[in-house]
Design an enzyme around this catalytic site. Structure first.
Site, PDB file in Angstrom:
ATOM      1  N   ASP A   1       0.668  -1.204   0.193  1.00 26.06           N
ATOM      2  CA  ASP A   1       0.065  -0.256  -0.041  1.00 26.06           C
ATOM      3  C   ASP A   1       0.689   1.256  -0.041  1.00 26.06           C
ATOM      4  O   ASP A   1       0.643   2.103   0.717  1.00 26.06           O
ATOM      5  CB  ASP A   1      -0.804   0.170   1.123  1.00 26.06           C
ATOM      6  CG  ASP A   1      -1.653  -1.236   1.374  1.00 26.06           C
ATOM      7  OD1 ASP A   1      -2.164  -1.807   0.448  1.00 26.06           O
ATOM      8  OD2 ASP A   1      -1.894  -1.793   2.567  1.00 26.06           O
TER       9      ASP A   1
ATOM     10  N   GLU B   1     -11.210   1.211  -3.285  1.00 27.16           N
ATOM     11  CA  GLU B   1     -10.535   1.374  -1.910  1.00 27.16           C
ATOM     12  C   GLU B   1      -9.479   2.340  -2.363  1.00 27.16           C
ATOM     13  O   GLU B   1      -9.035   2.763  -3.502  1.00 27.16           O
ATOM     14  CB  GLU B   1     -10.345   0.292  -1.033  1.00 27.16           C
ATOM     15  CG  GLU B   1      -9.309  -0.795  -1.714  1.00 27.16           C
ATOM     16  CD  GLU B   1      -9.202  -2.178  -1.412  1.00 27.16           C
ATOM     17  OE1 GLU B   1      -9.302  -2.057   0.218  1.00 27.16           O
ATOM     18  OE2 GLU B   1      -8.918  -3.037  -1.913  1.00 27.16           O
TER      19      GLU B   1
END
Length: 553
Positions: free
Chosen positions: A15, A187
């Site tokens: 991420d 997301e």
């Protein structure tokens, strides 16, 4: 410009969020249940990266005790507003099932080294928050939002709300501004502004092999947002033989000379079962802005294994053996699990690492386990331990660890009669019934003398793991050659695909380190002289198990 090979941050570095401040680049990545929280790497040339800081390092900022595997710190976003650094992150308390408890916080610092502030609470409506600093001085928070009523997916889109730093809270209207593409599971949002357009970059498709980075834009920050002509500007989902799989969750950075790059997560599966033992790693792609004001990945949307960057990578450093001694404290490569009170787990005494036996290796609360990331497919690990267990409930040693449901453990323990032994323990992906098991037959329990240090070692060659042990004399010389213990094991089990959760549910990567448990509650201590991590070059005999390189004390 020179070519470097992806990933730029090998091993569990998921991420990524990137920011440039002057000539310095910083990447923040998720740490989940590992403490301290958030890794921030630094580079000046996009080729060579060094761990700079883990900013969430005290109880007032983060306490992960009791949080399940792959919960904890998700998807940090690192930005700079011209005055200071801003870091936004999620602390996930529960993730499996329809309900998810996801608390979002903001911390700041004048310099990347800190001091980092105590957190300001933002919201709990979903995860993956990102902070955008508009050119009019206003600040905006975007995050995905949850709807627990939805079936089968609870992802309800990307919400936008203003953050007022003076009041230290979100203010005004919250609105869902983007529902994503048909791929779903939207997301990981990041907002940007360029040439009068607001761009929204999101992650979609889950974190598995259908992952993707999706771009949309609007003239108004509130939308509506139109999808990119390609929809997904980066993905491997339709190219199962690409070297970098699971590509998605990206962020954009501009260099000082106007070049554009995209950092993103990716996985490198090995074996016919396509398991990512190194977890989700950080890769880099060159990108460019087209005449239509859309961003495109060079040679994309499939990510490239090689990329041109300003710098030349120091390959020797990547392959160098690391021998960790503890005279100067615990090296920054190491982390532990969940607790902001590491003094209850370990200490440095007389240049050695001393672990205090706490709960079992599968605990979600307080276990003495200190480990570093596995960053190579093939490597050797070794340590020397001094440990005098009294029964089978005290065990300490060398571990290859993914989660409570998934690890291998070469431990010094004792039989119920108190006689000391070396044994192999493992817990495989039998979720939700993960249990501690012995490996093989009697060969995996080796009786050893009641006193004296023991050398524990492992070779990992791709999918193959072999453990070894040897007795160490008082003067430091081995009493015998390293001896194999147990069969060749399947090291690929310690991977995202076998992490003990449902699909898209295991998010970390393999660690290797040392551990100590005393489930009697008597705090039996184990002393470790050193720890060695020795990368091994993959070759034609990549999966062979060799004794070479692990004979030294």
């Amino acid at each position: 410009m020179p070519l470097i090979r992806n990933p730029i941050l090998p091993g569990f570095n998921a991420d990524p969020s990137i920011v440039r401040v002057g000539s310095d680049y910083y990447i923040a990545t998720s740490t989940f249940e590992w403490y301290p929280g958030v890794q921030i790497h630094h580079s000046t040339d996009l080729a060579n990266w060094e761990l700079a800081v883990r900013p969430l390092s005290r109880r007032s900022q983060l306490d992960l005790r009791g949080e399940p595997d792959s919960c904890g710190v998700w998807a940090p976003c690192l930005t700079h507003d011209g005055d200071k650094f801003w870091l936004v992150y999620t602390d996930v308390k529960r993730k499996d099932g329809s309900f998810k408890d996801t608390h979002n916080y903001i911390v700041t610092a004048p310099r990347i080294e800190g001091p980092w502030s105590d957190p300001v609470y933002a919201n709990s409506s979903g995860f993956d928050p990102s902070l955008f600093h508009d050119d009019d001085g206003r600040k905006w928070l975007v995050n995905m939002v949850q709807d627990h009523r939805a079936r089968p997916r609870t992802f309800a889109g990307i919400a936008l709300q203003e953050f007022d730093p003076a009041q230290g809270k979100l203010v005004g209207t919250r609105k869902v501004v983007f529902h994503g593409s048909e791929l779903g599971l939207v997301e990981g949002p990041h907002l940007y502004k360029r040439n009068g357009w607001y761009y929204l970059l999101t992650a979609e498709g889950g974190t598995g092999y259908t992952h993707a980075a999706t771009l949309a834009r609007s003239r108004s920050i509130w939308g509506p947002y139109e999808l990119h002509p390609q929809q997904h500007i980066l993905t491997s989902k339709d190219h199962p033989f690409a070297a970098l799989q699971r590509a998605g969750h990206a962020d954009i950075v501009e260099t000082a000379d106007g070049k554009t790059y995209l950092v993103h997560l990716a996985g490198r599966p090995i074996g016919q079962k396509r398991r990512c033992v190194l977890g989700r790693e950080t890769a880099l792609q060159e990108a460019y802005w087209g005449e239509d004001d859309w961003l495109y990945v060079k040679n994309g949307p499939v990510p490239s294994l090689d990329v041109e960057v300003p710098g030349v990578r120091d390959e020797e450093a990547y392959w160098k053996e690391k021998r960790y001694e503890f005279h100067d404290g615990l090296h920054k490569d190491f982390q532990w699990l969940r607790t902001p009170e590491p003094e209850r787990l370990f200490a440095i005494e007389d240049g050695k690492l001393v672990l205090t036996g706490r709960e079992s290796i599968g605990s979600w609360f307080e276990q003495s386990l200190v480990a570093r990331r596995q960053t190579h497919f093939s490597f050797d690990a070794e340590t020397v331990i001094d440990f005098s267990p009294e029964d089978e409930r005290q065990f300490a040693g060398l571990t290859l660890y993914y989660s409570r449901y998934n690890f291998f453990y070469l431990a010094v323990s004792a039989h119920s009669d108190g006689r000391r032994e070396v044994q192999i323990l493992r817990s495989e992906a039998s979720w939700p019934n993960g249990k501690l098991e012995d490996v093989g037959a009697n060969a995996c329990y080796v009786r050893i003398p009641q006193q004296g240090r023991v050398k524990l070692a492992a070779t990992i060659r791709g999918e193959r793991l072999q453990f070894y042990y040897a007795l160490v004399a008082e003067g430091g010389e081995e009493q015998e050659e390293l001896q194999r213990i147990g069969p060749v094991l399947d090291a690929s089990i310690v991977s995202d695909e076998c992490g003990g959760h449902q699909a898209h549910g295991s998010f970390t990567g393999s660690f290797v380190g040392v551990a100590c448990s005393d489930v009697n509650g008597t705090e039996k201590r184990a002393v470790f002289d050193y720890f060695v991590y020795r990368p091994a070059h993959d070759s034609t005999d990549r999966y062979s198990v060799s004794m070479e390189g692990i004979q030294r004390v």
